[in-house]
Design a protein around this motif. Structure first.
Motif, PDB file in Angstrom:
ATOM      1  N   GLU A 190      -1.149  13.890  -6.245  1.00 42.24           N
ATOM      2  CA  GLU A 190       0.024  13.391  -6.949  1.00 42.24           C
ATOM      3  C   GLU A 190       0.343  11.940  -6.603  1.00 42.24           C
ATOM      4  OE1 GLU A 190       3.132  16.079  -5.969  1.00 42.24           O
ATOM      5  OE2 GLU A 190       2.218  17.800  -6.982  1.00 42.24           O
ATOM      6  N   SER A 191       0.223  11.582  -5.327  1.00 41.52           N
ATOM      7  CA  SER A 191       0.649  10.243  -4.906  1.00 41.52           C
ATOM      8  C   SER A 191      -0.468   9.216  -4.908  1.00 41.52           C
ATOM      9  CB  SER A 191       1.268  10.310  -3.504  1.00 41.52           C
ATOM     10  OG  SER A 191       0.324  10.790  -2.555  1.00 41.52           O
ATOM     11  N   VAL A 248       9.193   7.756  -0.009  1.00 38.41           N
ATOM     12  CA  VAL A 248       9.202   8.172  -1.403  1.00 38.41           C
ATOM     13  C   VAL A 248       9.508   9.653  -1.511  1.00 38.41           C
ATOM     14  CG1 VAL A 248       7.881   8.224  -3.543  1.00 38.41           C
ATOM     15  CG2 VAL A 248       7.572   6.336  -1.950  1.00 38.41           C
ATOM     16  N   THR A 249       8.701  10.497  -0.884  1.00 41.70           N
ATOM     17  CA  THR A 249       8.906  11.945  -0.891  1.00 41.70           C
ATOM     18  C   THR A 249       8.544  12.512   0.473  1.00 41.70           C
ATOM     19  OG1 THR A 249       6.648  12.391  -1.684  1.00 41.70           O
ATOM     20  CG2 THR A 249       8.384  12.136  -3.360  1.00 41.70           C
ATOM     21  N   ARG A 284       0.834  -1.201   0.000  1.00 40.77           N
ATOM     22  CA  ARG A 284       0.000   0.000   0.000  1.00 40.77           C
ATOM     23  C   ARG A 284       0.865   1.245   0.000  1.00 40.77           C
ATOM     24  NH1 ARG A 284      -1.363  -1.621   5.747  1.00 40.77           N
ATOM     25  NH2 ARG A 284      -3.316  -2.404   4.897  1.00 40.77           N
ATOM     26  N   THR A 285       0.241   2.357  -0.355  1.00 42.41           N
ATOM     27  CA  THR A 285       0.875   3.682  -0.328  1.00 42.41           C
ATOM     28  C   THR A 285       0.181   4.523   0.730  1.00 42.41           C
ATOM     29  OG1 THR A 285       1.420   3.531  -2.667  1.00 42.41           O
ATOM     30  CG2 THR A 285       1.476   5.712  -1.687  1.00 42.41           C
ATOM     31  N   VAL A 315       4.314  21.221   9.731  1.00 41.00           N
ATOM     32  CA  VAL A 315       3.628  20.010   9.285  1.00 41.00           C
ATOM     33  C   VAL A 315       4.513  19.344   8.237  1.00 41.00           C
ATOM     34  CG1 VAL A 315       1.611  19.044   8.126  1.00 41.00           C
ATOM     35  CG2 VAL A 315       1.327  20.897   9.767  1.00 41.00           C
ATOM     36  N   GLU A 316       4.854  18.093   8.466  1.00 39.08           N
ATOM     37  CA  GLU A 316       5.679  17.334   7.524  1.00 39.08           C
ATOM     38  C   GLU A 316       4.802  16.318   6.810  1.00 39.08           C
ATOM     39  OE1 GLU A 316      10.111  15.950   7.923  1.00 39.08           O
ATOM     40  OE2 GLU A 316       8.824  14.383   8.749  1.00 39.08           O
ATOM     41  N   LEU A 317       4.818  16.376   5.480  1.00 38.01           N
ATOM     42  CA  LEU A 317       4.030  15.477   4.639  1.00 38.01           C
ATOM     43  C   LEU A 317       4.974  14.468   4.006  1.00 38.01           C
ATOM     44  CD1 LEU A 317       1.899  18.233   2.868  1.00 38.01           C
ATOM     45  CD2 LEU A 317       1.277  16.914   4.887  1.00 38.01           C
ATOM     46  N   THR A 318       4.755  13.186   4.280  1.00 35.95           N
ATOM     47  CA  THR A 318       5.647  12.126   3.811  1.00 35.95           C
ATOM     48  C   THR A 318       4.821  11.038   3.146  1.00 35.95           C
ATOM     49  OG1 THR A 318       7.136  12.576   5.665  1.00 35.95           O
ATOM     50  CG2 THR A 318       7.479  10.521   4.458  1.00 35.95           C
ATOM     51  N   VAL A 319       5.260  10.622   1.967  1.00 30.58           N
ATOM     52  CA  VAL A 319       4.625   9.522   1.238  1.00 30.58           C
ATOM     53  C   VAL A 319       5.444   8.262   1.483  1.00 30.58           C
ATOM     54  CG1 VAL A 319       3.916   8.655  -1.012  1.00 30.58           C
ATOM     55  CG2 VAL A 319       3.717  11.095  -0.505  1.00 30.58           C
TER      56      VAL A 319
END
Length: 540
Positions: free
Chosen positions: A153-154, A132-133, A104-105, A116-120
């Motif tokens: 995007e993801s 990933v990003t 899963r993603t 705020v940190e956004l991580t994929v």
């Protein structure tokens, strides 16, 4: 065990409380009233925890310098660093989003102070978590807009929220109501404790591989198996033009088409062409092409004979020599099963008639489980040894295990390949206890019970029962409850000793531990509670 997460000007320190739940202390170094130096803040917060083990958490965007700075601060405070884990991975552990066979993603939204940190994350079935990003945004409308862009995007399968900001229902609703989040699962359970709880779970999780970079392309369907019996072959040359004119394509790479100029090679055949090419030999069309074929063909690959022979005759074996040794094929075994023998595993299966060897692969999912041998293995098991020993004995501990067995056969009639797979669940952790009785100088008798766990586990609430008579109690109804132990975290190898007054008794008496929930609950399946020896339960 302690969990310390640093980064973005905030230090979060978590530890397990008396009730078994994690507690957290947050220090904002950007606040004017707070300590600006993380090392000074840690020294003050952890003055009573010198020598403890620590799992560190860092933002996904943190570099080597920030990691070294936090490690030095922790070690200066007298603590031992056991592992380092990115904060988004810890959040995924908190929500149970990483497991065997999961593909899963995820989008992790982690808030710390004003950031705020956004991580994929890309979660692979082999317990590999890939970053990933990652991007960092200030708290506010900019972070919400960045979250919408990441969702578009993801295209993740779920969104995991972390941070005190998302304990407010309005903040959670802002993300859930985004058009890009419709139809997705948004997880928000105890978001303020997500990072520290995930770090505390790392020790008992088992094998985990963390990588950084783009997610590899994976197909939804398994790759088809290779041809079990490949045969050498060569493509037949194209038929010559019926008018005897070269078609501009030489299958062997030689001859007039290959030796001419690019213009000559690319020129298509014309219907009104009657004069042969200057590079061609004289002669009628079809006959000339047939006569030149042996000259064009390389010596190692003979020109195939287009004329059928007068007599069919038996087919000759290929001349490549590949059939000199029979090719072994992997076929799944049947009736695959297992028997637990404490830390050992007895694996049993039914052999195919023509199989003499089996390939056995395993992976221990719980890295903290006891047992000899490596965490994963790939061995060959001989049928003669299997039948002599009555099965295959593996010392793999009590943790969860993924096991596959495939038999190797040389029967050309068998065209099925694959392996029989078995997912073996973890056994409850073993907790041993031993009661003892001693007398103080005042003459009062005091009883102690010492509990020790082989692996770290959550100890449920227990009751210590005092029973009289020649037979030891088998339940709380057959004695008197003299002491209760609250639920708590029991680290591996660290004894827990409780002390309480021993009631007066004449004749034989016993001290036995039972789960507080009784036989009608599932608490007795959480752990394997056993005495070190049955005769030690009798204290008088």
């Amino acid at each position: 065990m302690l969990a310390i997460a640093g980064g973005h000007g905030v230090t979060r320190v978590g530890r397990t409380g008396p009730d078994g739940r994690p507690t957290m202390t947050v220090t904002d170094h950007t606040d004017a009233d707070a300590v600006a130096d993380p090392a000074t803040a840690l020294a003050a917060l952890l003055a009573d925890a010198a020598g403890a083990d620590v799992v560190l958490g860092l933002p996904a965007s943190a570099g080597r310098e920030e990691e070294d700075r936090l490690r030095d601060a922790v070690e200066d405070a007298g603590l031992h660093v056991r592992a380092i884990l990115p904060a988004p991975i810890a959040v995924a552990l908190h929500y149970g989003a990483i497991d065997e066979g999961v593909n899963r993603t995820l989008l992790v939204v982690d808030q710390a102070a004003a950031t705020v940190e956004l991580t994929v994350l890309d979660i692979a079935p082999d317990l590999t978590a890939g970053i990933v990003t990652t991007r960092t945004e200030p708290v506010g409308d900019g972070a919400l807009a960045a979250t919408a862009r990441e969702l578009a995007e993801s295209s993740p399968d779920a969104v995991l929220l972390s941070g005190e900001l998302y304990t407010v229902p309005a903040r959670r609703a802002e993300i859930e109501e985004l058009p890009e989040a419709r139809g997705l699962t948004v997880r928000c359970a105890d978001p303020e404790l997500a990072v520290v709880r995930g770090l505390l779970l790392r020790e008992d999780f088992g094998l985990l591989r963390v990588i950084t970079g783009p997610a590899p392309a994976r197909s939804r369907f398994p790759r088809p198996p290779a041809d079990p019996d490949p045969q050498p072959w060569q493509p037949l040359p194209q038929d010559p033009d019926p008018r005897g004119e070269p078609d501009g394509k030489d299958p062997w790479g030689t001859g007039s088409a290959a030796s001419g100029t690019p213009g000559e090679r690319d020129e298509p055949a014309r219907a009104d062409r009657t004069v042969p090419d200057a590079h061609d030999e004289p002669g009628p069309g079809p006959a000339s092409a047939s006569a030149r074929a042996p000259e064009r063909a390389p010596t190692e690959v003979p020109e195939p004979d287009l004329d059928p022979g007068p007599e069919p005759g038996p087919a000759e074996p290929p001349s490549s020599g590949l059939a000199s040794a029979p090719a072994l094929r992997a076929v799944p075994v049947t009736q695959l099963q297992y028997l637990r023998r404490d830390d050992h595993l007895l694996v049993l299966w039914a052999w195919p008639d023509t199989a003499l060897t089996a390939r056995v692969r395993w992976r221990r999912e719980d890295a903290t489980a006891t047992g000899d041998g490596p965490r994963e293995g790939d061995i060959s098991c001989r049928r003669r040894t299997y039948e002599h020993d009555g099965g295959l004995d593996l010392a793999l501990g009590r943790g969860a295990i993924t096991l596959t067995v495939e038999a190797l056969v040389a029967d050309p009639a068998v065209d099925t390949e694959g392996a029989a797979s078995l997912r073996i669940p973890a056994e409850p952790p073993v907790v041993e206890y031993e009661p003892a009785l001693r007398r103080r100088l005042t003459g009062a008798r005091v009883a102690t019970v010492t509990l020790t766990a082989r692996t770290g586990c959550d100890l449920p609430a227990l009751r210590i029962v005092h029973g009289l008579g020649r037979y030891r109690p088998t339940s709380t109804a057959e004695g008197t409850v003299v002491h209760e132990i609250p639920a708590q975290r029991l680290p591996a190898g660290t004894p827990l000793t409780v002390e309480f007054p021993f009631p007066g008794a004449k004749g034989p008496s016993w001290l036995v531990c039972f789960p507080a929930g009784g036989p009608d609950t599932d608490h007795d399946r959480d752990i394997d509670l056993r005495p070190t020896a049955l005769h030690r339960l009798r204290v008088t």
